[in-house]
Design an enzyme around this catalytic site. Structure first.
Site, PDB file in Angstrom:
ATOM      1  CG  LEU A 101     -11.576  57.170  13.973  1.00  0.00           C
ATOM      2  CD1 LEU A 101     -12.199  55.978  14.686  1.00  0.00           C
ATOM      3  CD2 LEU A 101     -10.563  57.850  14.888  1.00  0.00           C
ATOM      4  CG  ASP A 102      -5.305  57.840  10.365  1.00  0.00           C
ATOM      5  OD1 ASP A 102      -5.883  58.746   9.755  1.00  0.00           O
ATOM      6  OD2 ASP A 102      -4.264  58.015  11.036  1.00  0.00           O
ATOM      7  CE  LYS A 103      -7.183  49.673   4.377  1.00  0.00           C
ATOM      8  NZ  LYS A 103      -6.613  49.426   3.020  1.00  0.00           N
ATOM      9  CB  THR A 105      -7.191  54.657  13.835  1.00  0.00           C
ATOM     10  OG1 THR A 105      -5.883  55.156  13.567  1.00  0.00           O
ATOM     11  CG2 THR A 105      -7.624  55.103  15.223  1.00  0.00           C
ATOM     12  CG  HIS A 211      -1.867  60.699   9.419  1.00  0.00           C
ATOM     13  ND1 HIS A 211      -2.848  59.741   9.304  1.00  0.00           N
ATOM     14  CD2 HIS A 211      -1.458  60.979   8.150  1.00  0.00           C
ATOM     15  CE1 HIS A 211      -3.019  59.427   8.021  1.00  0.00           C
ATOM     16  NE2 HIS A 211      -2.206  60.168   7.307  1.00  0.00           N
TER      17      HIS A 211
END
Length: 260
Positions: A101-103, A105, A211
């Protein structure tokens, strides 16, 4: 059981890590140095040593983690907080994250020491569905929704996404989404931005491109300002978990994910 599997399930490291340890002569079986990761052992009878210390077999473990914003999905990092920093030293032994998961998110992240389980969920041919809740600057009309559901071109390479499912939940302005957007970063004097249209909803995808949700929504003119993964397959984030908390997956949750 294979020696490398035994060590990985005992919290010594990932399968990749322990293969290196074995080949470097750091592991003994019944007093003898073994350099072949694939050798079979009797886990309940043989004595396994790593750096001359007895290794106890933990077994397979599966965690559900409520990832907060601001931490990266990695085991360790010298400058940034990672998801593993939220785990106790005892519970973090040998585990790794399933996907990323993105930073910025939030939401559902799985962690395990079971390589086969991780492979089954991450294999592109499995088409495991992942559902996200989003808030985005912009709007979505019927044509935009149709494009997202049929597949859109994302990125400079013009990658066509697989069909997705989308459900619009709410339409409003920045003011209506203060909880998720951190509205304090916007100047209320700039009423044009403060009253800019915002749309929220759920987007379900079966891929894991970098992303991807943000890029898909950008392709139809929306800029994501909040993103949270709420489910993987038929397993949903336990909302009783506070951000940064984790728990073991139940047997039924493991079974549902293993059957994907």
């Amino acid at each position: 059981m294979r020696l490398d599997k035994f060590l990985a399930e005992s919290g010594i490291g990932t399968r990749k890590d322990v293969r290196t340890y074995i080949k470097d002569g750091m592991v003994k079986v019944n007093g003898k140095v073994i350099i072949k990761p694939a050798i079979d052992i009797e886990e309940n009878r043989d004595i396994i040593l790593y750096l001359d210390k007895v290794v106890k077999h933990i077994g397979k473990v599966y965690y559900m983690f409520h990832k907060p914003k601001g931490c990266i999905t990695a085991r360790r990092d010298e400058s940034q907080k990672t998801v593993l920093d939220y785990f106790s030293k005892e519970n973090m032994k040998g585990i790794f994250h399933v996907g990323r998961l993105d930073k910025d998110t939030e939401g559902l992240l799985l962690l395990t020491n079971d390589g086969e389980f991780e492979h089954g969920l991450m294999c592109p041919n499995k088409h495991v569905h992942k559902k996200y809740y989003f808030c985005a600057l912009g709007s979505l009309d019927e044509n935009d929704i149709k494009k997202l559901e049929e597949g859109v071109l994302i990125g400079k390479g013009k990658i066509l996404t697989k069909p997705a499912k989308i459900k619009v939940e709410k339409i409003g302005t920045c003011e209506d989404f203060q909880e998720h957007m951190g509205i304090e970063k916007f100047s209320k004097k700039d009423l044009g931005l403060y009253r800019q249209p915002v749309v929220s909803g759920y987007l379900t995808i079966s891929e894991g491109r970098k992303h991807q949700v943000k890029r898909m929504l950008k392709a139809v003119g929306c800029f994501v300002v909040y993103l949270k993964r709420v489910s993987i397959g038929n397993v949903f984030l336990d909302e009783t978990l506070e951000k940064g908390e984790y728990r073991f997956l139940t047997d039924s949750e493991v079974q549902m994910l293993s059957m994907m």
